[in-house]
Design an enzyme around this catalytic site. Sequence first.
Site, PDB file in Angstrom:
ATOM      1  N   GLY A  43       8.985 -12.266   6.389  1.00  0.00           N
ATOM      2  CA  GLY A  43       8.221 -12.757   7.540  1.00  0.00           C
ATOM      3  C   GLY A  43       9.162 -13.626   8.359  1.00  0.00           C
ATOM      4  N   LEU A  44       8.606 -14.543   9.122  1.00  0.00           N
ATOM      5  CA  LEU A  44       9.492 -15.350   9.964  1.00  0.00           C
ATOM      6  C   LEU A  44      10.455 -16.194   9.147  1.00  0.00           C
ATOM      7  CD1 LEU A  44       7.230 -16.303  12.960  1.00  0.00           C
ATOM      8  CD2 LEU A  44       9.312 -14.921  12.961  1.00  0.00           C
ATOM      9  N   ALA A  45       9.988 -16.755   8.030  1.00  0.00           N
ATOM     10  CA  ALA A  45      10.883 -17.598   7.232  1.00  0.00           C
ATOM     11  C   ALA A  45      11.964 -16.743   6.569  1.00  0.00           C
ATOM     12  CB  ALA A  45      10.092 -18.379   6.187  1.00  0.00           C
ATOM     13  N   GLY A  46      11.545 -15.746   5.796  1.00  0.00           N
ATOM     14  CA  GLY A  46      12.517 -14.923   5.061  1.00  0.00           C
ATOM     15  C   GLY A  46      13.375 -14.077   5.989  1.00  0.00           C
ATOM     16  N   HIS A 267      -9.489 -23.754   9.495  1.00  0.00           N
ATOM     17  CA  HIS A 267      -9.282 -23.726  10.949  1.00  0.00           C
ATOM     18  C   HIS A 267     -10.628 -23.713  11.667  1.00  0.00           C
ATOM     19  CE1 HIS A 267      -7.816 -22.584  14.844  1.00  0.00           C
ATOM     20  NE2 HIS A 267      -6.573 -22.532  14.422  1.00  0.00           N
ATOM     21  N   ARG A 338      -7.068 -29.935  13.496  1.00  0.00           N
ATOM     22  CA  ARG A 338      -7.970 -28.927  12.932  1.00  0.00           C
ATOM     23  C   ARG A 338      -8.933 -29.478  11.886  1.00  0.00           C
ATOM     24  NH1 ARG A 338      -3.433 -24.123  12.598  1.00  0.00           N
ATOM     25  NH2 ARG A 338      -3.302 -23.953  14.848  1.00  0.00           N
ATOM     26  N   ARG A 464      -1.823 -29.410   8.685  1.00  0.00           N
ATOM     27  CA  ARG A 464      -0.770 -28.951   9.586  1.00  0.00           C
ATOM     28  C   ARG A 464      -1.265 -28.948  11.026  1.00  0.00           C
ATOM     29  NH1 ARG A 464       0.292 -24.230  12.096  1.00  0.00           N
ATOM     30  NH2 ARG A 464      -1.101 -22.910  10.877  1.00  0.00           N
ATOM     31  N   LEU A 470       5.148 -21.942  12.523  1.00  0.00           N
ATOM     32  CA  LEU A 470       6.243 -21.084  12.979  1.00  0.00           C
ATOM     33  C   LEU A 470       7.507 -21.923  13.122  1.00  0.00           C
ATOM     34  CD1 LEU A 470       4.402 -18.924  15.676  1.00  0.00           C
ATOM     35  CD2 LEU A 470       4.660 -18.495  13.240  1.00  0.00           C
TER      36      LEU A 470
HETATM   37  C1  LIG Z   1      -4.242 -15.469  12.361  1.00  0.00           C
HETATM   38  C2  LIG Z   1      -3.150 -16.490  12.248  1.00  0.00           C
HETATM   39  C3  LIG Z   1      -2.612 -17.053  13.393  1.00  0.00           C
HETATM   40  C4  LIG Z   1      -1.599 -18.012  13.294  1.00  0.00           C
HETATM   41  N1  LIG Z   1      -1.072 -18.554  14.431  1.00  0.00           N
HETATM   42  C5  LIG Z   1      -0.085 -19.460  14.337  1.00  0.00           C
HETATM   43  C6  LIG Z   1       0.500 -20.019  15.511  1.00  0.00           C
HETATM   44  O1  LIG Z   1       0.136 -19.693  16.625  1.00  0.00           O
HETATM   45  N2  LIG Z   1       1.501 -20.923  15.351  1.00  0.00           N
HETATM   46  C7  LIG Z   1       1.948 -21.312  14.130  1.00  0.00           C
HETATM   47  O2  LIG Z   1       2.869 -22.137  14.052  1.00  0.00           O
HETATM   48  N3  LIG Z   1       1.428 -20.772  13.007  1.00  0.00           N
HETATM   49  C8  LIG Z   1       0.431 -19.865  13.079  1.00  0.00           C
HETATM   50  N4  LIG Z   1      -0.099 -19.332  11.938  1.00  0.00           N
HETATM   51  C9  LIG Z   1       0.545 -19.623  10.640  1.00  0.00           C
HETATM   52  C10 LIG Z   1       1.821 -18.789  10.517  1.00  0.00           C
HETATM   53  O3  LIG Z   1       1.616 -17.521  11.079  1.00  0.00           O
HETATM   54  C11 LIG Z   1       2.270 -18.600   9.079  1.00  0.00           C
HETATM   55  O4  LIG Z   1       2.234 -19.822   8.408  1.00  0.00           O
HETATM   56  C12 LIG Z   1       3.687 -18.066   9.019  1.00  0.00           C
HETATM   57  O5  LIG Z   1       3.816 -16.931   9.844  1.00  0.00           O
HETATM   58  C13 LIG Z   1       4.105 -17.757   7.601  1.00  0.00           C
HETATM   59  O6  LIG Z   1       5.385 -17.179   7.640  1.00  0.00           O
HETATM   60  P1  LIG Z   1       6.166 -16.877   6.302  1.00  0.00           P
HETATM   61  O7  LIG Z   1       7.427 -16.203   6.704  1.00  0.00           O
HETATM   62  O8  LIG Z   1       6.262 -18.097   5.476  1.00  0.00           O
HETATM   63  O9  LIG Z   1       5.232 -15.858   5.496  1.00  0.00           O
HETATM   64  P2  LIG Z   1       4.643 -14.410   5.892  1.00  0.00           P
HETATM   65  O10 LIG Z   1       4.760 -14.077   7.304  1.00  0.00           O
HETATM   66  O11 LIG Z   1       3.292 -14.352   5.246  1.00  0.00           O
HETATM   67  O12 LIG Z   1       5.597 -13.411   5.144  1.00  0.00           O
HETATM   68  C14 LIG Z   1       5.533 -13.228   3.761  1.00  0.00           C
HETATM   69  C15 LIG Z   1       6.530 -12.163   3.377  1.00  0.00           C
HETATM   70  O13 LIG Z   1       6.610 -12.128   1.968  1.00  0.00           O
HETATM   71  C16 LIG Z   1       6.484 -10.787   1.493  1.00  0.00           C
HETATM   72  N5  LIG Z   1       5.929 -10.880   0.148  1.00  0.00           N
HETATM   73  C17 LIG Z   1       4.869 -11.598  -0.287  1.00  0.00           C
HETATM   74  N6  LIG Z   1       4.768 -11.498  -1.625  1.00  0.00           N
HETATM   75  C18 LIG Z   1       5.777 -10.713  -2.038  1.00  0.00           C
HETATM   76  C19 LIG Z   1       6.215 -10.265  -3.304  1.00  0.00           C
HETATM   77  N7  LIG Z   1       5.610 -10.628  -4.436  1.00  0.00           N
HETATM   78  N8  LIG Z   1       7.277  -9.443  -3.340  1.00  0.00           N
HETATM   79  C20 LIG Z   1       7.945  -9.068  -2.217  1.00  0.00           C
HETATM   80  N9  LIG Z   1       7.593  -9.501  -0.999  1.00  0.00           N
HETATM   81  C21 LIG Z   1       6.526 -10.314  -0.923  1.00  0.00           C
HETATM   82  C22 LIG Z   1       5.647 -10.093   2.522  1.00  0.00           C
HETATM   83  O14 LIG Z   1       5.870  -8.727   2.460  1.00  0.00           O
HETATM   84  C23 LIG Z   1       6.175 -10.751   3.802  1.00  0.00           C
HETATM   85  O15 LIG Z   1       7.350 -10.091   4.195  1.00  0.00           O
HETATM   86  C24 LIG Z   1      -1.132 -18.401  12.024  1.00  0.00           C
HETATM   87  C25 LIG Z   1      -1.683 -17.843  10.878  1.00  0.00           C
HETATM   88  C26 LIG Z   1      -2.709 -16.920  10.984  1.00  0.00           C
HETATM   89  C27 LIG Z   1      -3.344 -16.426   9.735  1.00  0.00           C
END
Ligand SMILES: Cc1cc2nc3c(=O)[nH]c(=O)nc-3n(C[C@H](O)[C@H](O)[C@H](O)COP(=O)(O)OP(=O)(O)OC[C@H]3O[C@@H](n4cnc5c(N)ncnc54)[C@H](O)[C@@H]3O)c2cc1C
Length: 671
Positions: A43-46, A267, A338, A464, A470
């Site tokens: 996702g955005l972090a990884g 939320h 929130r 948060r 993000l």
């Molecule tokens: C509807 C919605 C709207 C949002 N809007 C905002 C916003 O406007 N601004 C903001 O700052 N935040 C927002 N957020 C929060 C934000 O989107 C998330 O906190 C953030 O995108 C999480 O990013 P991440 O990379 O940590 O995880 P994710 O994007 O959840 O990525 C997780 C990754 O891990 C992988 N994965 C998971 N488990 C496994 C496993 N066991 N093995 C292999 N791969 C695995 C998945 O395939 C994916 O690639 C929103 C959240 C939601 C739900």
Amino acid sequence: MTTLNSKVPKGPLKDKWTTYKDKIDLVNPANKRNIDVIVVGTGLAGGSAAATLAELGYNVKAYCYQDSPRRAHSIAAQGGINASKNYMGDGDSDYRLFYDTVKGGDYRSREANVYRLAEVSGNIIDQCVAQGVPFARDYGGLLDNRSFGGVLVSRTFYAKGQTGQQLLLGAYSAMNRQIARGKIEMYNRHEMLDVVIVDGKARGIIVRNLITGEIERHSAHAVVIATGGYGNVYFLSTNAMGSNATAAWKIHKKGAYFANPCFTQIHPTCIPRSGDYQSKLTLMSESLRNDGRIWVPKNMDDVMAIRERKLKPVDIAEENRDYFLERRYPAFGNLVPRDVASRAAKERCDAGYGVNKTGEAVYLDFAAAFQRYGKEQAKIHGISNATNEKIIELGESIIKEKYGNLFQMYEKIIDENPYKTPMMIYPATHYTMGGVWVDYNLMTTVNGLYCIGEANFSDHGANRLGASALMQGLADGYFVLPYTIGDYLSDDIRTGKIPTNTPEFDEAEKEVKDRIDFFMNNKGSKSVDYFHKKLGKVMWDKVGMGRNEEGLKDAMAEIKEIREEFWKEVKVPGDKNEMNLELEKAGRVADFLELGELFAKDALDRNESCGGHFREESVELDGEQKGEAKRNDKDYAYVSAWEYKGKPGDAVLHKEQLEFKDIELKQRSYK
Ligand SMILES: Cc1cc2nc3c(=O)[nH]c(=O)nc-3n(C[C@H](O)[C@H](O)[C@H](O)COP(=O)(O)OP(=O)(O)OC[C@H]3O[C@@H](n4cnc5c(N)ncnc54)[C@H](O)[C@@H]3O)c2cc1C
């Protein structure tokens, strides 16, 4: 036992990160070619971490369970991303972003991490603009900003209501460049099911190829977990259906402490639940609270008439509407954080003023914004004596430009036109501030095992602020981890490849295979969802927006019972050597059933109200803040870091005492 050491560098807050970067060990470019790093989650972090580490020269192996990194849950992020650029000239600064974030999190986050986040926030915007992310721009072509809850400035950069999608395209393009160069080996449709620890260091993972069912061993010099949050422990949430806690929970069981599991964000603006057969809730972005006003009718007769469809919300006169956020919190109005907005909506609905059939909905109304923007547009276009219809038409066009896709989404789901009648909204589980405990380097309590993004507990404390997830995920991936991991890896330049034919890999692989075999051979009678829904109901009713001692004790016992029944009665159809979504879900729900109990245990331990964690026993009883959440800094100004001891209920608490040297601990007031 591992000792908790946050490793926050010494020195003044503003110099910590710079001094730290000046002093850490580096790995020279030639040696980076000999070092492998596993990144689980893109996702955005990884995704940002994988791209940056590969650009630096490390050999990266990256994993996601979807068919492409493009489908990570990050794509759903709507409203925007914060940065202290002060482009609006409204007084923003790194310190102010830091201050707002620590205060917004109700003083339960680590000062040094949050200050660093503020410091690098501007770099994220530059990086993403350079990648071509199409942030919204103003008339003159400069980047535009809007405001989010809990702050008094406009610092949120956005791309309509699709900010996550655009940012993810940026990170994904950066990754793709490295995939093409052979610096990232991308494993789509692979799920990590365990971590392998050799001599106290994370050295690999066990994954299942989700298409063939094959179990594989992968090794590296360090492992980064970036697998997102665990909001789906509630069954219904705004998270993607696949979002899960498995990787985080597996590393917890192998020695990584789990921090503040009970800190969850509910939320305030989600589309209300429509019935018992729903598996997903939809968010209406917080950005809408820039222009939308939240209200319920003042009179119970009007509430009843609305529920019986004898009256429409637009028929209710201004003086008969209760704009309860504006009434209770005049300084921040509809843009309170929130946790505060959610509790206020619940309070009105609990008092009987909810406006839908279930009594669990309040209005989000744009009529005033149509008028405001419409009049401005009429002036700009030189339309004198514009009719009310013309003004509304002009106003609607501005709102459409800002949030068009969100309005469209609402209409598709509810089948009502939100331009003509106010939206109905209600709080829903959205984000988890808790997660794997990490030190200043983003390393867990296991050497060489890192955790970034929503999966870690780091920067948001007990609540948060909008548009900060993000920012944190991309700060971790683009700007923090790439430095801190080098310091650790500098010891590994002579290690050579990590072999996978060792007893540690044998043992981890066997555990994974045994569990899969158990699921396939168990002759139960109930579906995985049956248990997930049961768990979600306990979580929402007893560990949701309001928590109390009795309910939390019941929740712990009930979750344990559901778990025991799960292991006896779960039925997983299909085969293990094929794509089997029920098998995937079974493993994830088994982990939620353990995490849920620890979650309730943590909430029980924390007998104070802070941020999203509202203990009904801890409320202000008088004064201006009467009825608001009551924090207890004397006894609870710590991060709870739980050590796994065989069963979730037996977990041992370690406390990281939080120090506030650059910010005064105050009662949070948005009045
Ligand atoms: C509807 C919605 C709207 C949002 N809007 C905002 C916003 O406007 N601004 C903001 O700052 N935040 C927002 N957020 C929060 C934000 O989107 C998330 O906190 C953030 O995108 C999480 O990013 P991440 O990379 O940590 O995880 P994710 O994007 O959840 O990525 C997780 C990754 O891990 C992988 N994965 C998971 N488990 C496994 C496993 N066991 N093995 C292999 N791969 C695995 C998945 O395939 C994916 O690639 C929103 C959240 C939601 C739900």
